[in-house]
Design a protein around this motif. Structure first.
Motif, PDB file in Angstrom:
ATOM      1  N   GLN A  67       0.825  -1.205   0.000  1.00 12.56           N
ATOM      2  CA  GLN A  67       0.000   0.000   0.000  1.00 12.56           C
ATOM      3  C   GLN A  67       0.862   1.260   0.000  1.00 12.56           C
ATOM      4  OE1 GLN A  67      -2.690  -0.343   3.300  1.00 12.56           O
ATOM      5  NE2 GLN A  67      -3.814  -2.073   2.435  1.00 12.56           N
ATOM      6  N   ARG A  69       3.906   1.507  -1.233  1.00 14.61           N
ATOM      7  CA  ARG A  69       4.497   1.634  -2.572  1.00 14.61           C
ATOM      8  C   ARG A  69       3.469   2.181  -3.570  1.00 14.61           C
ATOM      9  NH1 ARG A  69       9.479  -0.195  -3.417  1.00 14.61           N
ATOM     10  NH2 ARG A  69      10.404  -1.767  -2.046  1.00 14.61           N
ATOM     11  N   ASN A  70       2.243   1.691  -3.500  1.00 14.89           N
ATOM     12  CA  ASN A  70       1.199   2.189  -4.397  1.00 14.89           C
ATOM     13  C   ASN A  70       0.932   3.668  -4.150  1.00 14.89           C
ATOM     14  OD1 ASN A  70       0.918  -0.348  -5.555  1.00 14.89           O
ATOM     15  ND2 ASN A  70      -0.771  -0.943  -4.237  1.00 14.89           N
ATOM     16  N   LEU A  71       0.952   4.069  -2.880  1.00 14.74           N
ATOM     17  CA  LEU A  71       0.741   5.483  -2.551  1.00 14.74           C
ATOM     18  C   LEU A  71       1.861   6.335  -3.127  1.00 14.74           C
ATOM     19  CD1 LEU A  71      -0.875   7.611  -0.938  1.00 14.74           C
ATOM     20  CD2 LEU A  71       0.623   7.128   0.989  1.00 14.74           C
ATOM     21  N   SER A  72       3.100   5.876  -2.961  1.00 15.04           N
ATOM     22  CA  SER A  72       4.236   6.627  -3.500  1.00 15.04           C
ATOM     23  C   SER A  72       4.168   6.705  -5.024  1.00 15.04           C
ATOM     24  CB  SER A  72       5.543   5.960  -3.059  1.00 15.04           C
ATOM     25  OG  SER A  72       6.648   6.598  -3.632  1.00 15.04           O
ATOM     26  N   LYS A  73       3.792   5.591  -5.654  1.00  9.87           N
ATOM     27  CA  LYS A  73       3.692   5.574  -7.115  1.00  9.87           C
ATOM     28  C   LYS A  73       2.555   6.464  -7.604  1.00  9.87           C
ATOM     29  CE  LYS A  73       3.177   2.347 -10.985  1.00  9.87           C
ATOM     30  NZ  LYS A  73       2.979   0.914 -11.362  1.00  9.87           N
ATOM     31  N   LYS A  74       1.464   6.502  -6.860  1.00  8.67           N
ATOM     32  CA  LYS A  74       0.294   7.291  -7.263  1.00  8.67           C
ATOM     33  C   LYS A  74       0.627   8.776  -7.337  1.00  8.67           C
ATOM     34  CE  LYS A  74      -4.401   8.422  -5.722  1.00  8.67           C
ATOM     35  NZ  LYS A  74      -5.433   8.152  -4.692  1.00  8.67           N
ATOM     36  N   TYR A  75       1.441   9.262  -6.400  1.00 10.51           N
ATOM     37  CA  TYR A  75       1.728  10.692  -6.344  1.00 10.51           C
ATOM     38  C   TYR A  75       3.054  11.057  -6.996  1.00 10.51           C
ATOM     39  CZ  TYR A  75      -2.267  11.407  -3.316  1.00 10.51           C
ATOM     40  OH  TYR A  75      -3.537  11.493  -2.818  1.00 10.51           O
ATOM     41  N   GLN A  76       3.700  10.093  -7.669  1.00  8.83           N
ATOM     42  CA  GLN A  76       4.895  10.432  -8.435  1.00  8.83           C
ATOM     43  C   GLN A  76       4.499  11.330  -9.601  1.00  8.83           C
ATOM     44  OE1 GLN A  76       8.119   9.894  -8.174  1.00  8.83           O
ATOM     45  NE2 GLN A  76       8.227   8.483  -6.447  1.00  8.83           N
ATOM     46  N   LYS A  78       3.989  12.851 -13.207  1.00  9.26           N
ATOM     47  CA  LYS A  78       3.843  12.212 -14.507  1.00  9.26           C
ATOM     48  C   LYS A  78       4.926  12.718 -15.462  1.00  9.26           C
ATOM     49  CE  LYS A  78       0.155  10.050 -13.228  1.00  9.26           C
ATOM     50  NZ  LYS A  78       0.156  10.517 -11.836  1.00  9.26           N
ATOM     51  N   ASN A 103       9.140   5.223  -0.462  1.00 12.00           N
ATOM     52  CA  ASN A 103       9.265   3.967  -1.197  1.00 12.00           C
ATOM     53  C   ASN A 103      10.326   3.076  -0.563  1.00 12.00           C
ATOM     54  OD1 ASN A 103       8.347   2.450  -3.595  1.00 12.00           O
ATOM     55  ND2 ASN A 103      10.455   2.680  -4.262  1.00 12.00           N
TER      56      ASN A 103
END
Length: 592
Positions: A67, A69-76, A78, A103
């Protein structure tokens, strides 16, 4: 004496007593085995329960890390132009650093889950199989010994009942003989027969007594071995097994805490990284960046002139005066409109948003236009350098083919070299065109000393053409109020920006001009893994283990640009060095 042994030995001597208590002893022993069996089974179930607890904790850590990692990836951010704009601000870079540290923080929770699985769950699962097998073996031996002593007890009871029965029969035969012997009416033969019968019964009783005595002695010895040797040994093994189980649980609980403790230093570094990123935010720098991004370059508008419409009423109305009046009115209006241009909405912005703006960015304010042109020139410089690198690599490959024909046909490289040469000519033509527009913008800027940014790599080639354009610009009227240029100006610039043929002999001139104009910033460091002689032009020799600064990354041609000091730089093979890029490095062609 151990506790498990005390459970038995206190009742081991009850077999020597008589009565109903003798028959209770085996049942009491069986009860002790039942108690121990229940206790050891409960111990195994406790190990299974603890294993399940650790497994669920490991799953929680895994899901939590996922979760995070997904949070960090979501707000990376674009991968688009907006990301480049945001990366200029310190608070955006701090947030990106926080996401990266988060991460890494998630990775430590994955390490916790992996260590719990490998160091506790796997070990306890294997140990459970061992302890179940060992427990089964010990209780099998105990049951077998218990059955043996019970069987011996039954045989002893059988011998005792037989001896008792034979004694009673012998007593009855003796009484019958004495009765017959005292009766005078009984014949001598009957008396002799009764005597023989009594003697036989006494002999049978004596035999039963001897058999009973012998088996009793044997049973007592077996009972002594059972209660003082066999059973204590079995109970001792069960006790050792139980103590090892408890010790193993204690070690697992300690490991459970150590697994968390091992990642605390790295977790602390992640948190320190977040704190450092937060402390690196500079509000004043960000506000200056906003000013720099949207600075127009226009001078403040002058005073609005007074337009006296009353004078027209005093003059005699005529066609000539009327036309002159109108011309006089239109000129100040146009002038004031030009001064107030920054405060009027530009209709060309719609075309910019739709991606159909002019190629020379004439729809933008001077300062923004200068930045756009400079950015375009930088991009073209990178493209030209990349094409040149590819051409150099292919040239070297062709030389290798010429020296070693078995490796390939040199003529197979010529089509690609020709294509790259045409691409370089096109890019240089585009470069000169944008440099011409940039020269026009800088000529019209209020202060040329603050906004002079030229591409040093190709300034030598285009110096004569740009000077000619600038000189002719002074003779032409100024541009329209909205900052755009007429078609005559654009076409004239394009005609003058003729492409210069690309030859290998001009490369040193480019490098010299580049060194004199501006030094590339360092984007990282590298360590030489192997020695490199650097005989070819543009390369630099390095020694094994030498530390150098990286000023330009590998662009796909297998070469990396490095610097030893301020006066010595060149290319080395990428496979010969180990590169360590800085976190915020954007590449070698970044200008300040």
């Amino acid at each position: 004496m151990y506790i498990f042994l005390d459970l038995d030995i206190s009742k081991g001597s009850t077999f020597h007593t008589r009565g109903k208590q003798d028959k209770m002893v085996p049942l009491q022993k069986r009860d002790q085995f039942d108690n121990l069996e229940k206790h050891t089974q409960w111990g195994i179930e406790f190990v299974e329960k603890y294993t399940k607890f650790v497994k669920e904790r490991s799953e929680i850590e895994t899901n939590y890390a996922k979760q995070i990692r997904n949070l960090s990836k979501k707000y990376q951010p674009k991968k688009n132009s907006r990301e480049e704009e945001e990366s200029k601000y310190t608070f955006c870079r701090a947030f990106l650093t926080t996401l990266n540290e988060l991460n890494d923080y998630a990775g430590q929770h994955e390490v916790i889950a992996e260590n719990l699985t490998s160091q506790i769950i796997a070990e306890l699962s294997r140990y459970l199989q061992e302890i179940k097998t060992e427990r089964k073996s010990h209780f099998h031996d105990g049951r077998k010994a218990q059955q043996h002593i019970e069987s011996s007890w039954k045989q002893l009871e059988s011998c005792k009942r037989k001896f008792e029965r034979d004694c009673k029969e012998a007593d009855r035969a003796q009484q019958y003989f004495e009765k017959m012997d005292a009766d005078i009416n009984v014949t001598k033969a009957d008396v002799e027969k009764a005597r023989q019968q009594a003697q036989m019964r006494h002999q049978m009783a004596a035999d039963s007594k001897g058999e009973y005595s012998s088996y009793l002695q044997k049973f007592n010895q077996e009972q002594n071995d059972h209660y003082y040797t066999i059973i204590p040994n079995i109970f001792q093994k069960l006790q050792d097994m139980e103590e090892r189980r408890i010790e193993r649980i204690g070690l697992c609980m300690k490991t459970f805490a150590d697994v968390d403790r091992q990642v605390l230093p790295i977790v602390g570094k992640c948190l320190d990284g977040m704190t450092k990123a937060a402390e690196s935010i500079e509000p004043k720098t960000d506000s200056k960046q906003v000013v720099e991004s949207y600075k127009s370059g226009f001078e403040p508008p002058g005073d609005v002139e007074f337009e006296d419409y009353g004078q027209a009423m005093k003059r005699t109305a005529s066609e000539t005066s009327l036309s002159n009046s109108r011309e006089g009115k239109e000129k100040p209006a146009g002038k004031s409109k030009g001064k107030l241009w920054p405060f009027i909405k530009n209709k060309n912005k719609l075309s910019l948003k739709l991606g159909s703006g002019p190629e020379d960015f004439s729809h933008l304010p001077p300062e923004q236009r200068r930045k756009k042109l400079q950015g375009k020139i930088d991009e073209l410089s990178k493209d030209i350098q990349k094409e040149m690198d590819q051409r150099d690599a292919l040239t070297k490959m062709k030389d290798v083919y010429v020296k070693n024909p078995q490796m390939g046909d040199p003529a197979s490289v010529d089509p690609r070299l020709s294509e790259i040469g045409q691409n370089i000519e096109k890019l240089q033509f585009e470069m000169q065109k944008f440099e011409g527009w940039l020269a026009e913008v800088e000529e019209r800027m209020p202060s040329k000393s603050d906004t002079h940014r030229r591409s040093g790599l190709y300034e030598t080639q285009n110096n004569t053409t740009v000077s000619t354009n600038c000189a002719q610009d002074r003779e032409r009227p100024l541009s329209s109020p909205d900052g755009s240029y007429t078609e005559e100006q654009n076409s004239e610039t394009q005609v003058k920006a003729t492409p210069i043929p690309n030859t290998t002999s001009t490369t040193p001139e480019f490098d010299d001009e580049f060194d004199d104009e501006e030094t590339l910033p360092t984007i990282g460091t590298c360590k030489a893994l192997y020695p490199f002689e650097g005989h070819n032009e543009g390369t630099i020799s390095v020694a094994e283990g030498e530390l150098l600064y990286v000023i330009e990354e590998d662009k796909g041609d297998g070469w990396t640009r490095v610097r030893r000091n301020e006066d010595e730089e060149g290319y080395v093979p990428t496979s010969y060095v180990e590169v360590f890029l800085e976190t915020n490095a954007k590449g070698a062609m970044t200008y300040i």
